[in-house]
Design a protein around this motif. Structure first.
Motif, mmCIF file in Angstrom:
data_model
loop_
_atom_site.group_PDB
_atom_site.id
_atom_site.type_symbol
_atom_site.label_atom_id
_atom_site.label_comp_id
_atom_site.label_asym_id
_atom_site.label_seq_id
_atom_site.Cartn_x
_atom_site.Cartn_y
_atom_site.Cartn_z
ATOM 1 N N ASP A 123 58.598 30.496 38.548
ATOM 2 C CA ASP A 123 58.322 30.610 39.985
ATOM 3 C C ASP A 123 58.236 32.076 40.414
ATOM 4 O OD1 ASP A 123 58.061 27.942 40.778
ATOM 5 O OD2 ASP A 123 60.224 27.726 41.126
ATOM 6 N N ARG A 124 59.176 32.885 39.938
ATOM 7 C CA ARG A 124 59.151 34.314 40.274
ATOM 8 C C ARG A 124 57.892 34.987 39.717
ATOM 9 N NH1 ARG A 124 64.629 34.195 38.806
ATOM 10 N NH2 ARG A 124 64.140 35.228 36.853
ATOM 11 N N TRP A 125 57.563 34.684 38.460
ATOM 12 C CA TRP A 125 56.357 35.257 37.850
ATOM 13 C C TRP A 125 55.109 34.844 38.610
ATOM 14 C CZ3 TRP A 125 57.043 34.234 31.884
ATOM 15 C CH2 TRP A 125 58.057 35.053 31.390
ATOM 16 N N TRP A 126 55.049 33.572 39.020
ATOM 17 C CA TRP A 126 53.885 33.054 39.741
ATOM 18 C C TRP A 126 53.717 33.793 41.070
ATOM 19 C CZ3 TRP A 126 49.502 30.926 39.062
ATOM 20 C CH2 TRP A 126 48.841 30.211 40.060
ATOM 21 N N SER A 127 54.810 33.969 41.794
ATOM 22 C CA SER A 127 54.754 34.689 43.069
ATOM 23 C C SER A 127 54.318 36.133 42.859
ATOM 24 C CB SER A 127 56.119 34.668 43.762
ATOM 25 O OG SER A 127 56.459 33.362 44.124
ATOM 26 N N TYR A 128 54.923 36.795 41.907
ATOM 27 C CA TYR A 128 54.581 38.193 41.619
ATOM 28 C C TYR A 128 53.126 38.308 41.181
ATOM 29 C CZ TYR A 128 54.615 42.769 39.379
ATOM 30 O OH TYR A 128 54.331 44.056 39.012
ATOM 31 N N SER A 129 52.700 37.441 40.280
ATOM 32 C CA SER A 129 51.344 37.502 39.727
ATOM 33 C C SER A 129 50.286 37.288 40.794
ATOM 34 C CB SER A 129 51.161 36.459 38.624
ATOM 35 O OG SER A 129 52.019 36.730 37.555
ATOM 36 N N ARG A 130 50.523 36.348 41.691
ATOM 37 C CA ARG A 130 49.539 36.096 42.753
ATOM 38 C C ARG A 130 49.340 37.332 43.618
ATOM 39 N NH1 ARG A 130 52.046 30.823 44.947
ATOM 40 N NH2 ARG A 130 52.297 32.261 46.641
ATOM 41 N N VAL A 131 50.428 37.987 44.001
ATOM 42 C CA VAL A 131 50.332 39.203 44.814
ATOM 43 C C VAL A 131 49.663 40.310 44.007
ATOM 44 C CG1 VAL A 131 51.661 41.021 45.976
ATOM 45 C CG2 VAL A 131 52.302 38.618 46.265
ATOM 46 N N TRP A 132 50.076 40.478 42.764
ATOM 47 C CA TRP A 132 49.535 41.523 41.901
ATOM 48 C C TRP A 132 48.024 41.341 41.736
ATOM 49 C CZ3 TRP A 132 46.822 42.930 37.713
ATOM 50 C CH2 TRP A 132 47.079 44.173 37.139
ATOM 51 N N LEU A 133 47.599 40.120 41.441
ATOM 52 C CA LEU A 133 46.168 39.852 41.249
ATOM 53 C C LEU A 133 45.387 40.053 42.543
ATOM 54 C CD1 LEU A 133 46.430 36.728 38.958
ATOM 55 C CD2 LEU A 133 45.493 38.963 38.314
ATOM 56 N N TYR A 134 45.928 39.608 43.652
ATOM 57 C CA TYR A 134 45.259 39.798 44.939
ATOM 58 C C TYR A 134 45.041 41.292 45.202
ATOM 59 C CZ TYR A 134 44.426 40.016 49.931
ATOM 60 O OH TYR A 134 43.897 40.299 51.160
ATOM 61 N N GLN A 135 46.091 42.083 45.006
ATOM 62 C CA GLN A 135 45.976 43.523 45.249
ATOM 63 C C GLN A 135 44.977 44.168 44.300
ATOM 64 O OE1 GLN A 135 50.090 44.753 45.005
ATOM 65 N NE2 GLN A 135 50.409 44.418 47.195
ATOM 66 N N GLU A 136 44.966 43.756 43.055
ATOM 67 C CA GLU A 136 44.036 44.323 42.079
ATOM 68 C C GLU A 136 42.593 43.958 42.421
ATOM 69 O OE1 GLU A 136 42.370 46.419 39.080
ATOM 70 O OE2 GLU A 136 44.409 46.573 39.854
ATOM 71 N N ILE A 137 42.357 42.717 42.794
ATOM 72 C CA ILE A 137 40.993 42.289 43.156
ATOM 73 C C ILE A 137 40.536 43.019 44.414
ATOM 74 C CG2 ILE A 137 39.636 40.326 43.965
ATOM 75 C CD1 ILE A 137 41.340 38.621 41.937
ATOM 76 N N GLU A 138 41.426 43.161 45.386
ATOM 77 C CA GLU A 138 41.082 43.909 46.605
ATOM 78 C C GLU A 138 40.767 45.360 46.275
ATOM 79 O OE1 GLU A 138 40.525 42.944 49.878
ATOM 80 O OE2 GLU A 138 40.432 41.037 48.822
ATOM 81 N N ARG A 139 41.542 45.946 45.364
ATOM 82 C CA ARG A 139 41.302 47.338 44.949
ATOM 83 C C ARG A 139 39.928 47.459 44.318
ATOM 84 N NH1 ARG A 139 40.967 50.433 40.982
ATOM 85 N NH2 ARG A 139 41.417 48.891 39.405
ATOM 86 N N GLN A 140 39.562 46.490 43.470
ATOM 87 C CA GLN A 140 38.243 46.504 42.825
ATOM 88 C C GLN A 140 37.132 46.373 43.867
ATOM 89 O OE1 GLN A 140 37.775 43.564 39.733
ATOM 90 N NE2 GLN A 140 39.803 43.999 38.893
ATOM 91 N N ARG A 141 37.325 45.515 44.848
ATOM 92 C CA ARG A 141 36.310 45.290 45.871
ATOM 93 C C ARG A 141 36.082 46.508 46.739
ATOM 94 N NH1 ARG A 141 37.159 39.627 48.702
ATOM 95 N NH2 ARG A 141 35.884 40.756 50.160
ATOM 96 N N SER A 142 37.121 47.320 46.927
ATOM 97 C CA SER A 142 37.002 48.488 47.801
ATOM 98 C C SER A 142 36.320 49.669 47.116
ATOM 99 C CB SER A 142 38.361 48.900 48.336
ATOM 100 O OG SER A 142 39.174 49.405 47.295
ATOM 101 N N HIS A 143 36.105 49.563 45.821
ATOM 102 C CA HIS A 143 35.438 50.664 45.091
ATOM 103 C C HIS A 143 33.991 50.375 44.838
ATOM 104 C CE1 HIS A 143 39.627 51.757 43.984
ATOM 105 N NE2 HIS A 143 39.141 52.910 44.336
#
Length: 74
Positions: free
Chosen positions: A54-74
């Motif tokens: 559960d902790r990994w799932w929560s962390y991973s979702r936020v991490w992936l969202y931030q990474e995808i957003e970072r990619q989109r902004s470049h």
């Protein structure tokens, strides 16, 4: 207005970066998202507690969202 679609390439790239950061978290995401397993099923396969999964799932979702957003902004 509907949210913009995220490309599969962006998801793949973000998952690859997550795997470099933490391979088990990336495995959990793949098992949950692509295979469709429950947290309990994925935790059993990975040999971790449901609470850890559960902790990994929560962390991973936020991490992936931030990474995808970072990619989109470049």
């Amino acid at each position: 207005m509907p949210a913009p679609l995220v490309s599969w390439i962006a998801v793949h790239d973000a998952l690859e970066k997550l795997a470099a950061h933490d391979k088990q978290m990336a495995q959990l995401v793949k098992l949950r998202y692509f295979v469709g397993l429950t947290t309990e099923e994925a935790a059993e396969i990975l040999g971790v507690s449901v609470r850890t999964a559960d902790r990994w799932w929560s962390y991973s979702r936020v991490w992936l969202y931030q990474e995808i957003e970072r990619q989109r902004s470049h």
